[in-house]
Design a protein around this motif. Structure first.
Motif, PDB file in Angstrom:
ATOM      1  N   ALA A 192       0.859  -1.192   0.000  1.00  6.14           N
ATOM      2  CA  ALA A 192       0.000   0.000   0.000  1.00  6.14           C
ATOM      3  C   ALA A 192       0.890   1.234   0.000  1.00  6.14           C
ATOM      4  O   ALA A 192       1.958   1.229   0.608  1.00  6.14           O
ATOM      5  N   PHE A 193       0.459   2.257  -0.735  1.00  9.65           N
ATOM      6  CA  PHE A 193       1.277   3.477  -0.752  1.00  9.65           C
ATOM      7  C   PHE A 193       0.412   4.716  -0.859  1.00  9.65           C
ATOM      8  O   PHE A 193      -0.704   4.676  -1.365  1.00  9.65           O
ATOM      9  N   PHE A 194       0.941   5.794  -0.317  1.00  6.00           N
ATOM     10  CA  PHE A 194       0.284   7.088  -0.485  1.00  6.00           C
ATOM     11  C   PHE A 194       1.317   8.201  -0.460  1.00  6.00           C
ATOM     12  O   PHE A 194       2.461   7.998  -0.046  1.00  6.00           O
ATOM     13  N   SER A 195       0.883   9.362  -0.960  1.00  5.49           N
ATOM     14  CA  SER A 195       1.752  10.542  -0.979  1.00  5.49           C
ATOM     15  C   SER A 195       1.303  11.480   0.119  1.00  5.49           C
ATOM     16  O   SER A 195       0.116  11.539   0.445  1.00  5.49           O
ATOM     17  N   THR A 196       2.246  12.229   0.672  1.00  2.00           N
ATOM     18  CA  THR A 196       1.867  13.236   1.663  1.00  2.00           C
ATOM     19  C   THR A 196       2.267  14.618   1.171  1.00  2.00           C
ATOM     20  O   THR A 196       3.315  14.777   0.558  1.00  2.00           O
ATOM     21  N   GLY A 197       1.431  15.579   1.433  1.00  2.00           N
ATOM     22  CA  GLY A 197       1.776  16.962   1.094  1.00  2.00           C
ATOM     23  C   GLY A 197       0.533  17.777   0.785  1.00  2.00           C
ATOM     24  O   GLY A 197      -0.305  17.359  -0.019  1.00  2.00           O
TER      25      GLY A 197
ATOM     26  N   LEU B 274       7.461  -5.117 -10.634  1.00  2.00           N
ATOM     27  CA  LEU B 274       7.987  -6.137  -9.725  1.00  2.00           C
ATOM     28  C   LEU B 274       7.003  -7.274  -9.531  1.00  2.00           C
ATOM     29  O   LEU B 274       7.361  -8.347  -9.064  1.00  2.00           O
ATOM     30  N   GLY B 275       5.736  -7.021  -9.863  1.00  2.00           N
ATOM     31  CA  GLY B 275       4.745  -8.078  -9.746  1.00  2.00           C
ATOM     32  C   GLY B 275       4.194  -8.233  -8.341  1.00  2.00           C
ATOM     33  O   GLY B 275       3.943  -9.349  -7.900  1.00  2.00           O
ATOM     34  N   VAL B 276       3.996  -7.113  -7.645  1.00  2.00           N
ATOM     35  CA  VAL B 276       3.370  -7.196  -6.326  1.00  2.00           C
ATOM     36  C   VAL B 276       1.931  -6.704  -6.448  1.00  2.00           C
ATOM     37  O   VAL B 276       1.553  -6.090  -7.441  1.00  2.00           O
ATOM     38  N   GLU B 277       1.113  -6.996  -5.437  1.00  2.00           N
ATOM     39  CA  GLU B 277      -0.258  -6.458  -5.413  1.00  2.00           C
ATOM     40  C   GLU B 277      -0.197  -5.062  -4.831  1.00  2.00           C
ATOM     41  O   GLU B 277       0.437  -4.856  -3.795  1.00  2.00           O
ATOM     42  N   ILE B 278      -0.859  -4.104  -5.485  1.00  2.00           N
ATOM     43  CA  ILE B 278      -0.736  -2.735  -4.994  1.00  2.00           C
ATOM     44  C   ILE B 278      -2.078  -2.160  -4.553  1.00  2.00           C
ATOM     45  O   ILE B 278      -3.122  -2.531  -5.067  1.00  2.00           O
ATOM     46  N   ALA B 279      -2.000  -1.259  -3.586  1.00  2.00           N
ATOM     47  CA  ALA B 279      -3.161  -0.480  -3.158  1.00  2.00           C
ATOM     48  C   ALA B 279      -2.714   0.977  -3.106  1.00  2.00           C
ATOM     49  O   ALA B 279      -1.871   1.348  -2.290  1.00  2.00           O
ATOM     50  N   ASP B 280      -3.256   1.787  -4.045  1.00  2.00           N
ATOM     51  CA  ASP B 280      -2.913   3.204  -4.119  1.00  2.00           C
ATOM     52  C   ASP B 280      -3.899   3.968  -3.237  1.00  2.00           C
ATOM     53  O   ASP B 280      -5.090   4.020  -3.530  1.00  2.00           O
ATOM     54  N   LEU B 281      -3.408   4.535  -2.151  1.00  6.21           N
ATOM     55  CA  LEU B 281      -4.298   5.180  -1.182  1.00  6.21           C
ATOM     56  C   LEU B 281      -4.374   6.692  -1.373  1.00  6.21           C
ATOM     57  O   LEU B 281      -4.908   7.400  -0.516  1.00  6.21           O
TER      58      LEU B 281
ATOM     59  N   VAL C  86      -2.814   3.922   9.651  1.00  5.89           N
ATOM     60  CA  VAL C  86      -3.549   2.794  10.235  1.00  5.89           C
ATOM     61  C   VAL C  86      -4.213   1.968   9.134  1.00  5.89           C
ATOM     62  O   VAL C  86      -4.071   0.745   9.087  1.00  5.89           O
ATOM     63  N   SER C  87      -4.891   2.648   8.210  1.00  3.00           N
ATOM     64  CA  SER C  87      -5.604   1.859   7.198  1.00  3.00           C
ATOM     65  C   SER C  87      -4.625   1.213   6.219  1.00  3.00           C
ATOM     66  O   SER C  87      -4.845   0.093   5.772  1.00  3.00           O
ATOM     67  N   ALA C  88      -3.513   1.889   5.928  1.00  3.89           N
ATOM     68  CA  ALA C  88      -2.531   1.299   5.000  1.00  3.89           C
ATOM     69  C   ALA C  88      -1.928   0.024   5.574  1.00  3.89           C
ATOM     70  O   ALA C  88      -1.733  -0.958   4.869  1.00  3.89           O
ATOM     71  N   SER C  89      -1.650   0.046   6.871  1.00  3.13           N
ATOM     72  CA  SER C  89      -0.951  -1.099   7.453  1.00  3.13           C
ATOM     73  C   SER C  89      -1.916  -2.219   7.845  1.00  3.13           C
ATOM     74  O   SER C  89      -1.477  -3.302   8.217  1.00  3.13           O
TER      75      SER C  89
ATOM     76  N   ASP D  56       1.432  -5.903   3.466  1.00  3.61           N
ATOM     77  CA  ASP D  56       2.712  -6.419   3.964  1.00  3.61           C
ATOM     78  C   ASP D  56       3.735  -5.300   4.030  1.00  3.61           C
ATOM     79  O   ASP D  56       4.670  -5.349   4.819  1.00  3.61           O
ATOM     80  N   VAL D  57       3.553  -4.314   3.144  1.00  2.00           N
ATOM     81  CA  VAL D  57       4.502  -3.205   3.060  1.00  2.00           C
ATOM     82  C   VAL D  57       3.726  -1.909   2.850  1.00  2.00           C
ATOM     83  O   VAL D  57       2.774  -1.882   2.057  1.00  2.00           O
ATOM     84  N   VAL D  58       4.116  -0.875   3.560  1.00  2.00           N
ATOM     85  CA  VAL D  58       3.542   0.454   3.346  1.00  2.00           C
ATOM     86  C   VAL D  58       4.666   1.373   2.877  1.00  2.00           C
ATOM     87  O   VAL D  58       5.748   1.385   3.476  1.00  2.00           O
ATOM     88  N   ILE D  59       4.399   2.079   1.787  1.00  2.00           N
ATOM     89  CA  ILE D  59       5.389   3.032   1.274  1.00  2.00           C
ATOM     90  C   ILE D  59       4.732   4.409   1.213  1.00  2.00           C
ATOM     91  O   ILE D  59       3.628   4.548   0.684  1.00  2.00           O
ATOM     92  N   THR D  60       5.418   5.404   1.764  1.00  2.00           N
ATOM     93  CA  THR D  60       4.921   6.778   1.623  1.00  2.00           C
ATOM     94  C   THR D  60       6.013   7.616   0.985  1.00  2.00           C
ATOM     95  O   THR D  60       7.187   7.214   0.980  1.00  2.00           O
TER      96      THR D  60
END
Ligand code: AMP
Ligand code: MG
Length: 422
Positions: free
Chosen positions: A196-201, A231-238, A253-256, A260-264
Protein backbone atom coordinates in the motif's frame (compact mmCIF):
# COMPACT_ATOMS: atom_id res chain seq x y z
CA UNK A 1 26.37 2.88 14.06
CA UNK A 2 27.30 5.28 11.35
CA UNK A 3 30.06 4.04 9.13
CA UNK A 4 31.13 7.48 8.04
CA UNK A 5 34.89 7.43 7.71
CA UNK A 6 36.65 8.33 10.90
CA UNK A 7 39.82 9.38 9.17
CA UNK A 8 38.01 12.16 7.36
CA UNK A 9 37.39 15.23 9.49
CA UNK A 10 34.06 16.83 8.69
CA UNK A 11 34.51 20.40 7.53
CA UNK A 12 32.47 23.11 5.91
CA UNK A 13 33.86 22.07 2.57
CA UNK A 14 32.50 18.56 2.47
CA UNK A 15 29.34 16.68 3.24
CA UNK A 16 30.63 14.03 5.64
CA UNK A 17 27.99 13.68 8.32
CA UNK A 18 28.89 11.42 11.22
CA UNK A 19 25.19 10.86 11.89
CA UNK A 20 24.52 9.50 8.42
CA UNK A 21 24.29 5.84 7.52
CA UNK A 22 26.17 4.66 4.48
CA UNK A 23 24.05 3.18 1.68
CA UNK A 24 25.66 -0.19 2.30
CA UNK A 25 24.82 -0.06 6.00
CA UNK A 26 21.22 0.96 5.30
CA UNK A 27 20.88 -1.91 2.83
CA UNK A 28 22.31 -4.37 5.36
CA UNK A 29 19.97 -3.22 8.12
CA UNK A 30 16.97 -3.55 5.84
CA UNK A 31 18.05 -6.99 4.62
CA UNK A 32 18.54 -8.16 8.21
CA UNK A 33 14.99 -7.12 9.06
CA UNK A 34 13.00 -8.54 6.11
CA UNK A 35 11.50 -12.02 6.52
CA UNK A 36 10.41 -13.74 3.30
CA UNK A 37 6.71 -14.52 2.93
CA UNK A 38 5.94 -18.20 3.35
CA UNK A 39 2.36 -18.67 2.12
CA UNK A 40 2.13 -20.44 -1.22
CA UNK A 41 -0.52 -20.93 -3.87
CA UNK A 42 -0.90 -22.99 -7.04
CA UNK A 43 -1.18 -21.09 -10.30
CA UNK A 44 -1.41 -22.07 -14.00
CA UNK A 45 1.98 -21.91 -15.74
CA UNK A 46 1.48 -18.55 -17.49
CA UNK A 47 0.43 -16.84 -14.25
CA UNK A 48 3.73 -17.88 -12.70
CA UNK A 49 5.69 -15.34 -14.77
CA UNK A 50 7.59 -13.09 -12.35
CA UNK A 51 6.53 -15.19 -9.37
CA UNK A 52 8.87 -17.07 -7.05
CA UNK A 53 8.76 -20.86 -6.74
CA UNK A 54 7.61 -22.18 -3.37
CA UNK A 55 8.86 -25.68 -4.07
CA UNK A 56 11.30 -27.27 -6.49
CA UNK A 57 10.17 -28.37 -9.94
CA UNK A 58 10.98 -32.03 -10.59
CA UNK A 59 10.66 -33.54 -14.05
CA UNK A 60 8.26 -36.43 -14.42
CA UNK A 61 9.49 -37.20 -17.93
CA UNK A 62 12.69 -37.64 -19.90
CA UNK A 63 13.55 -34.87 -22.37
CA UNK A 64 13.97 -35.98 -25.06
CA UNK A 65 11.58 -38.83 -24.46
CA UNK A 66 12.88 -40.88 -27.42
CA UNK A 67 16.20 -41.59 -29.03
CA UNK A 68 16.18 -39.12 -31.94
CA UNK A 69 18.34 -37.79 -34.72
CA UNK A 70 20.52 -34.70 -34.35
CA UNK A 71 20.90 -34.37 -38.15
CA UNK A 72 19.08 -34.79 -41.45
CA UNK A 73 20.30 -38.01 -43.08
CA UNK A 74 19.84 -41.78 -42.78
CA UNK A 75 19.40 -44.11 -39.82
CA UNK A 76 21.33 -47.37 -40.17
CA UNK A 77 22.87 -50.21 -38.16
CA UNK A 78 26.49 -49.48 -37.18
CA UNK A 79 27.65 -52.93 -38.26
CA UNK A 80 26.81 -51.92 -41.87
CA UNK A 81 29.54 -49.25 -41.87
CA UNK A 82 32.18 -50.45 -44.34
CA UNK A 83 35.66 -50.96 -42.91
CA UNK A 84 36.92 -50.15 -46.41
CA UNK A 85 35.40 -49.38 -49.80
CA UNK A 86 31.74 -48.62 -50.35
CA UNK A 87 28.54 -50.39 -49.26
CA UNK A 88 25.01 -50.12 -50.64
CA UNK A 89 21.92 -50.12 -48.40
CA UNK A 90 18.21 -50.15 -49.24
CA UNK A 91 16.06 -47.27 -48.01
CA UNK A 92 12.88 -48.86 -46.60
CA UNK A 93 11.03 -45.79 -45.34
CA UNK A 94 11.30 -42.45 -43.63
CA UNK A 95 11.05 -40.98 -40.12
CA UNK A 96 10.10 -37.33 -39.76
CA UNK A 97 9.68 -35.25 -36.59
CA UNK A 98 6.21 -36.18 -35.39
CA UNK A 99 5.84 -38.95 -38.06
CA UNK A 100 7.96 -41.89 -36.93
CA UNK A 101 8.88 -45.00 -38.93
CA UNK A 102 7.08 -47.79 -37.12
CA UNK A 103 8.94 -50.79 -38.57
CA UNK A 104 12.18 -52.42 -37.44
CA UNK A 105 15.36 -51.95 -39.40
CA UNK A 106 17.73 -54.86 -40.08
CA UNK A 107 21.30 -54.88 -41.49
CA UNK A 108 21.40 -53.87 -45.13
CA UNK A 109 18.59 -51.34 -44.64
CA UNK A 110 18.41 -47.60 -44.05
CA UNK A 111 15.61 -45.19 -43.10
CA UNK A 112 15.57 -41.59 -44.32
CA UNK A 113 15.47 -39.44 -41.14
CA UNK A 114 15.10 -35.77 -40.24
CA UNK A 115 16.40 -33.79 -37.25
CA UNK A 116 14.33 -34.50 -34.15
CA UNK A 117 12.70 -37.61 -35.65
CA UNK A 118 12.59 -40.86 -33.67
CA UNK A 119 15.39 -43.29 -34.54
CA UNK A 120 13.68 -46.49 -35.76
CA UNK A 121 13.89 -49.75 -33.86
CA UNK A 122 17.10 -51.57 -34.85
CA UNK A 123 19.02 -48.45 -35.96
CA UNK A 124 21.86 -47.01 -33.86
CA UNK A 125 23.74 -44.63 -36.17
CA UNK A 126 22.85 -41.54 -38.21
CA UNK A 127 24.62 -40.76 -41.49
CA UNK A 128 24.90 -37.12 -42.46
CA UNK A 129 22.99 -36.74 -45.74
CA UNK A 130 25.80 -34.64 -47.30
CA UNK A 131 28.16 -37.65 -47.01
CA UNK A 132 25.79 -40.14 -48.60
CA UNK A 133 25.25 -40.84 -52.29
CA UNK A 134 21.53 -41.48 -52.86
CA UNK A 135 20.06 -43.14 -55.99
CA UNK A 136 16.38 -43.99 -55.87
CA UNK A 137 15.82 -46.32 -52.92
CA UNK A 138 19.54 -47.18 -52.68
CA UNK A 139 22.29 -45.28 -50.82
CA UNK A 140 26.04 -45.77 -51.09
CA UNK A 141 28.15 -45.15 -48.01
CA UNK A 142 31.88 -45.06 -47.44
CA UNK A 143 34.27 -44.95 -44.45
CA UNK A 144 33.63 -41.32 -43.41
CA UNK A 145 31.07 -42.22 -40.70
CA UNK A 146 31.38 -43.15 -37.04
CA UNK A 147 29.27 -45.75 -35.23
CA UNK A 148 26.50 -44.28 -32.99
CA UNK A 149 27.02 -40.72 -34.23
CA UNK A 150 24.49 -37.84 -34.39
CA UNK A 151 22.09 -39.28 -31.83
CA UNK A 152 20.23 -37.46 -29.09
CA UNK A 153 19.89 -39.83 -26.15
CA UNK A 154 16.75 -40.25 -24.05
CA UNK A 155 16.88 -37.81 -21.13
CA UNK A 156 20.10 -36.14 -22.31
CA UNK A 157 18.57 -32.67 -21.72
CA UNK A 158 16.52 -33.51 -18.64
CA UNK A 159 16.17 -36.89 -16.95
CA UNK A 160 13.00 -38.08 -15.23
CA UNK A 161 13.24 -37.32 -11.48
CA UNK A 162 15.75 -34.52 -12.02
CA UNK A 163 15.25 -31.25 -10.10
CA UNK A 164 15.00 -28.58 -12.76
CA UNK A 165 14.23 -25.47 -10.73
CA UNK A 166 14.71 -24.81 -7.05
CA UNK A 167 12.49 -23.06 -4.52
CA UNK A 168 13.23 -19.34 -4.47
CA UNK A 169 13.82 -19.09 -8.21
CA UNK A 170 11.94 -16.30 -9.96
CA UNK A 171 10.13 -17.39 -13.11
CA UNK A 172 11.31 -15.73 -16.32
CA UNK A 173 10.24 -16.60 -19.89
CA UNK A 174 12.95 -19.29 -20.11
CA UNK A 175 11.52 -21.08 -17.07
CA UNK A 176 7.99 -20.86 -18.51
CA UNK A 177 9.23 -22.68 -21.62
CA UNK A 178 11.22 -25.19 -19.61
CA UNK A 179 8.23 -25.96 -17.42
CA UNK A 180 5.99 -26.30 -20.48
CA UNK A 181 8.52 -28.68 -22.07
CA UNK A 182 8.02 -30.96 -19.07
CA UNK A 183 4.24 -31.02 -19.52
CA UNK A 184 3.70 -29.30 -16.16
CA UNK A 185 0.47 -27.27 -16.03
CA UNK A 186 0.44 -25.83 -12.49
CA UNK A 187 3.13 -24.44 -10.22
CA UNK A 188 3.41 -23.74 -6.50
CA UNK A 189 4.50 -20.14 -6.04
CA UNK A 190 4.78 -17.84 -3.05
CA UNK A 191 1.98 -15.37 -2.64
CA UNK A 192 2.49 -11.82 -3.86
CA UNK A 193 3.31 -9.18 -1.27
CA UNK A 194 0.58 -6.57 -0.81
CA UNK A 195 2.00 -3.08 -0.99
CA UNK A 196 0.00 0.00 0.00
CA UNK A 197 1.28 3.48 -0.75
CA UNK A 198 0.28 7.09 -0.48
CA UNK A 199 1.75 10.54 -0.98
CA UNK A 200 1.87 13.24 1.66
CA UNK A 201 1.78 16.96 1.09
CA UNK A 202 -0.72 19.83 1.20
CA UNK A 203 0.56 21.02 -2.18
CA UNK A 204 -0.28 17.77 -3.99
CA UNK A 205 -3.22 17.36 -6.33
CA UNK A 206 -4.34 14.19 -8.03
CA UNK A 207 -4.80 13.99 -11.79
CA UNK A 208 -8.08 15.51 -12.93
CA UNK A 209 -8.07 18.17 -10.21
CA UNK A 210 -7.34 21.82 -11.04
CA UNK A 211 -4.06 23.27 -9.75
CA UNK A 212 -4.12 26.23 -7.38
CA UNK A 213 -1.16 28.54 -6.86
CA UNK A 214 1.86 26.60 -5.60
CA UNK A 215 0.14 23.29 -6.10
CA UNK A 216 1.62 20.44 -8.14
CA UNK A 217 0.42 17.15 -9.50
CA UNK A 218 1.36 14.10 -7.51
CA UNK A 219 3.81 12.16 -9.66
CA UNK A 220 5.28 9.87 -7.01
CA UNK A 221 2.21 7.66 -6.96
CA UNK A 222 2.72 7.10 -10.67
CA UNK A 223 6.40 6.22 -10.55
CA UNK A 224 5.65 3.97 -7.56
CA UNK A 225 2.76 2.37 -9.44
CA UNK A 226 5.10 1.64 -12.35
CA UNK A 227 7.99 0.30 -10.30
CA UNK A 228 5.75 -1.85 -8.10
CA UNK A 229 3.69 -3.20 -10.98
CA UNK A 230 6.85 -4.25 -12.80
CA UNK A 231 7.99 -6.14 -9.73
CA UNK A 232 4.74 -8.08 -9.75
CA UNK A 233 3.37 -7.20 -6.33
CA UNK A 234 -0.26 -6.46 -5.41
CA UNK A 235 -0.74 -2.73 -4.99
CA UNK A 236 -3.16 -0.48 -3.16
CA UNK A 237 -2.91 3.20 -4.12
CA UNK A 238 -4.30 5.18 -1.18
CA UNK A 239 -4.02 8.59 -2.84
CA UNK A 240 -2.81 11.87 -1.39
CA UNK A 241 -2.88 12.60 2.32
CA UNK A 242 -2.65 16.16 3.62
CA UNK A 243 0.01 17.30 6.09
CA UNK A 244 -2.44 16.89 8.92
CA UNK A 245 -1.86 14.71 11.99
CA UNK A 246 -5.33 13.14 12.07
CA UNK A 247 -5.43 12.43 8.35
CA UNK A 248 -1.92 10.97 8.48
CA UNK A 249 -2.67 8.79 11.47
CA UNK A 250 -5.81 7.44 9.77
CA UNK A 251 -3.85 6.78 6.56
CA UNK A 252 -1.04 4.93 8.35
CA UNK A 253 -3.55 2.79 10.23
CA UNK A 254 -5.60 1.86 7.20
CA UNK A 255 -2.53 1.30 5.00
CA UNK A 256 -0.95 -1.10 7.45
CA UNK A 257 -4.20 -2.95 8.20
CA UNK A 258 -3.82 -5.56 5.50
CA UNK A 259 -0.63 -4.69 3.64
CA UNK A 260 2.71 -6.42 3.96
CA UNK A 261 4.50 -3.20 3.06
CA UNK A 262 3.54 0.45 3.35
CA UNK A 263 5.39 3.03 1.27
CA UNK A 264 4.92 6.78 1.62
CA UNK A 265 6.63 9.70 -0.02
CA UNK A 266 7.30 13.09 1.47
CA UNK A 267 7.34 14.38 5.00
CA UNK A 268 10.42 12.54 6.24
CA UNK A 269 12.93 15.37 5.97
CA UNK A 270 14.93 16.03 9.07
CA UNK A 271 13.05 18.36 11.39
CA UNK A 272 10.04 18.39 9.09
CA UNK A 273 6.53 17.70 10.33
CA UNK A 274 7.47 16.19 13.66
CA UNK A 275 4.00 14.76 14.11
CA UNK A 276 4.82 12.18 11.40
CA UNK A 277 7.60 10.82 13.61
CA UNK A 278 5.36 11.00 16.62
CA UNK A 279 2.51 9.15 14.90
CA UNK A 280 4.84 6.48 13.53
CA UNK A 281 6.47 5.89 16.88
CA UNK A 282 3.02 5.35 18.37
CA UNK A 283 1.88 2.96 15.64
CA UNK A 284 5.05 1.00 15.17
CA UNK A 285 8.78 1.05 15.36
CA UNK A 286 10.17 3.31 12.71
CA UNK A 287 13.71 4.60 12.45
CA UNK A 288 14.47 7.84 10.71
CA UNK A 289 17.72 7.68 8.89
CA UNK A 290 19.94 10.13 7.18
CA UNK A 291 21.64 8.14 4.46
CA UNK A 292 24.87 9.50 3.02
CA UNK A 293 23.55 9.58 -0.51
CA UNK A 294 22.28 11.96 -3.14
CA UNK A 295 19.52 12.10 -4.03
CA UNK A 296 17.48 10.59 -1.23
CA UNK A 297 19.11 11.56 2.03
CA UNK A 298 16.17 11.20 4.44
CA UNK A 299 14.67 7.73 4.68
CA UNK A 300 12.41 6.15 7.28
CA UNK A 301 12.32 2.41 7.74
CA UNK A 302 10.79 0.04 10.22
CA UNK A 303 7.60 -1.74 11.26
CA UNK A 304 4.13 -0.27 11.13
CA UNK A 305 1.90 -2.80 12.87
CA UNK A 306 2.53 -6.03 10.97
CA UNK A 307 3.72 -4.21 7.88
CA UNK A 308 7.16 -3.11 6.81
CA UNK A 309 7.35 0.63 6.35
CA UNK A 310 9.40 2.71 3.95
CA UNK A 311 9.08 6.48 4.26
CA UNK A 312 10.70 7.83 1.12
CA UNK A 313 11.66 11.46 0.56
CA UNK A 314 9.22 13.60 -1.39
CA UNK A 315 11.37 14.68 -4.30
CA UNK A 316 10.41 12.68 -7.39
CA UNK A 317 13.94 11.58 -8.32
CA UNK A 318 14.73 10.70 -4.70
CA UNK A 319 11.67 8.45 -4.64
CA UNK A 320 12.88 6.51 -7.66
CA UNK A 321 16.48 6.28 -6.51
CA UNK A 322 15.63 5.16 -2.97
CA UNK A 323 13.07 2.72 -4.33
CA UNK A 324 15.58 1.06 -6.65
CA UNK A 325 18.43 1.10 -4.13
CA UNK A 326 16.52 0.00 -1.00
CA UNK A 327 12.87 -0.88 -1.53
CA UNK A 328 13.17 -3.11 -4.60
CA UNK A 329 15.85 -5.38 -3.08
CA UNK A 330 13.76 -5.60 0.10
CA UNK A 331 10.61 -6.48 -1.85
CA UNK A 332 12.47 -9.17 -3.79
CA UNK A 333 13.69 -10.57 -0.49
CA UNK A 334 10.13 -10.49 0.87
CA UNK A 335 8.95 -12.25 -2.30
CA UNK A 336 11.28 -15.09 -1.42
CA UNK A 337 13.95 -14.60 -4.05
CA UNK A 338 17.54 -13.95 -3.22
CA UNK A 339 17.84 -10.33 -4.32
CA UNK A 340 20.86 -10.47 -6.53
CA UNK A 341 23.02 -7.38 -6.76
CA UNK A 342 22.40 -5.10 -9.70
CA UNK A 343 24.91 -5.47 -12.49
CA UNK A 344 27.58 -2.78 -12.49
CA UNK A 345 29.85 -2.02 -15.40
CA UNK A 346 32.67 0.40 -15.88
CA UNK A 347 32.50 3.11 -18.52
CA UNK A 348 34.37 6.29 -19.38
CA UNK A 349 32.37 9.42 -18.67
CA UNK A 350 32.26 11.87 -21.55
CA UNK A 351 31.02 14.63 -19.25
CA UNK A 352 32.53 16.24 -16.18
CA UNK A 353 30.66 15.05 -13.06
CA UNK A 354 30.21 17.55 -10.25
CA UNK A 355 30.29 15.94 -6.85
CA UNK A 356 31.37 16.54 -3.28
CA UNK A 357 32.92 13.85 -1.10
CA UNK A 358 30.92 12.49 1.80
CA UNK A 359 28.02 10.70 0.13
CA UNK A 360 27.29 8.21 -2.58
CA UNK A 361 25.71 9.79 -5.62
CA UNK A 362 23.41 8.18 -8.12
CA UNK A 363 23.69 10.48 -11.09
CA UNK A 364 21.31 9.97 -13.98
CA UNK A 365 23.10 9.24 -17.21
CA UNK A 366 23.01 7.70 -20.65
CA UNK A 367 25.11 4.70 -21.48
CA UNK A 368 26.11 4.23 -25.10
CA UNK A 369 28.89 2.68 -27.12
CA UNK A 370 31.54 4.72 -28.87
CA UNK A 371 32.89 4.09 -32.37
CA UNK A 372 35.21 1.38 -31.00
CA UNK A 373 32.35 -0.41 -29.28
CA UNK A 374 33.48 0.62 -25.79
CA UNK A 375 30.91 1.80 -23.24
CA UNK A 376 30.79 5.51 -22.57
CA UNK A 377 28.44 7.37 -20.28
CA UNK A 378 27.23 10.95 -20.10
CA UNK A 379 25.23 12.65 -17.35
CA UNK A 380 21.72 13.84 -18.26
CA UNK A 381 22.14 17.50 -17.39
CA UNK A 382 20.66 19.02 -14.23
CA UNK A 383 20.92 16.52 -11.38
CA UNK A 384 18.41 18.24 -9.07
CA UNK A 385 16.30 15.75 -7.14
CA UNK A 386 13.12 17.38 -8.42
CA UNK A 387 14.12 17.05 -12.09
CA UNK A 388 12.16 13.93 -13.03
CA UNK A 389 13.03 14.34 -16.69
CA UNK A 390 16.61 13.46 -15.70
CA UNK A 391 15.31 9.95 -14.89
CA UNK A 392 13.26 9.74 -18.05
CA UNK A 393 16.22 10.80 -20.20
CA UNK A 394 18.53 8.37 -18.44
CA UNK A 395 19.15 4.69 -19.06
CA UNK A 396 21.54 4.18 -16.16
CA UNK A 397 22.85 5.50 -12.88
CA UNK A 398 26.45 6.57 -12.57
CA UNK A 399 27.37 5.48 -9.04
CA UNK A 400 30.01 7.66 -7.41
CA UNK A 401 31.26 6.46 -4.05
CA UNK A 402 31.65 8.38 -0.79
CA UNK A 403 35.22 9.54 -1.23
CA UNK A 404 34.90 10.61 -4.83
CA UNK A 405 34.95 14.33 -5.54
CA UNK A 406 34.55 16.01 -8.90
CA UNK A 407 35.16 13.57 -11.75
CA UNK A 408 36.91 14.78 -14.87
CA UNK A 409 35.64 13.83 -18.32
CA UNK A 410 37.45 10.73 -19.55
CA UNK A 411 37.53 9.03 -16.12
CA UNK A 412 36.25 5.50 -15.57
CA UNK A 413 33.08 5.33 -13.46
CA UNK A 414 30.73 2.62 -12.15
CA UNK A 415 27.43 2.36 -13.98
CA UNK A 416 24.19 0.57 -13.07
CA UNK A 417 22.25 0.08 -16.30
CA UNK A 418 18.45 0.34 -16.06
CA UNK A 419 17.94 -2.27 -18.73
CA UNK A 420 18.28 -6.01 -18.53
CA UNK A 421 17.77 -8.48 -21.34
CA UNK A 422 15.36 -10.63 -19.41
P1 AMP B 1 8.97 16.75 1.22
O1 AMP B 1 9.91 15.60 1.39
O2 AMP B 1 7.58 16.43 1.63
O3 AMP B 1 9.51 17.97 1.89
O4 AMP B 1 8.94 17.07 -0.33
C1 AMP B 1 10.10 17.46 -1.02
C2 AMP B 1 9.76 18.01 -2.38
O5 AMP B 1 9.14 17.00 -3.17
C3 AMP B 1 8.76 19.15 -2.36
O6 AMP B 1 9.14 20.07 -3.38
C4 AMP B 1 7.45 18.51 -2.68
O7 AMP B 1 6.54 19.40 -3.28
C5 AMP B 1 7.88 17.44 -3.65
N1 AMP B 1 6.94 16.32 -3.61
C6 AMP B 1 6.56 15.68 -2.48
N2 AMP B 1 5.69 14.70 -2.78
C7 AMP B 1 5.52 14.74 -4.11
C8 AMP B 1 4.73 13.96 -5.03
N3 AMP B 1 3.95 12.97 -4.59
N4 AMP B 1 4.77 14.27 -6.33
C9 AMP B 1 5.58 15.26 -6.77
N5 AMP B 1 6.35 16.01 -5.98
C10 AMP B 1 6.31 15.77 -4.65
MG1 MG C 1 5.89 17.48 2.03
Amino acid sequence: MSSARLDVQPSCDDDYDPNSLTCAEARLRIAAHVKPLLAAESVPVRDALGRVLASPVVSRIDVPGHLNSAMDGYAIVATDLPAEGVRELTVIGSSFAGKPFYGTLVPGQAVRIMTGAVVPEGADTILLQELVEARGDRIRIDGRHQPRQHLRAIGEDIARGQTILTAGQRITPAELGLIASLGITELKVLRKPRVAFFSTGDELRSLGEPLGIGEIYDSNRYTLFGMLTRLGVEIADLGVVADDPDALQAAFVSASADADVVITSGGVSVGEADYTKEILSRLGEVKFWKVAMKPGRPLAFGDLGHALFFGLPGNPVSVMVTFYQFVQPALLQLMGTSASEYPVLRAHTTTLLKKRPGRVEYQRARLARDENGAYVVSATGDQGSGILSSMSNANCFIVLDMETGRVEAGSLVDVQPFFGIV
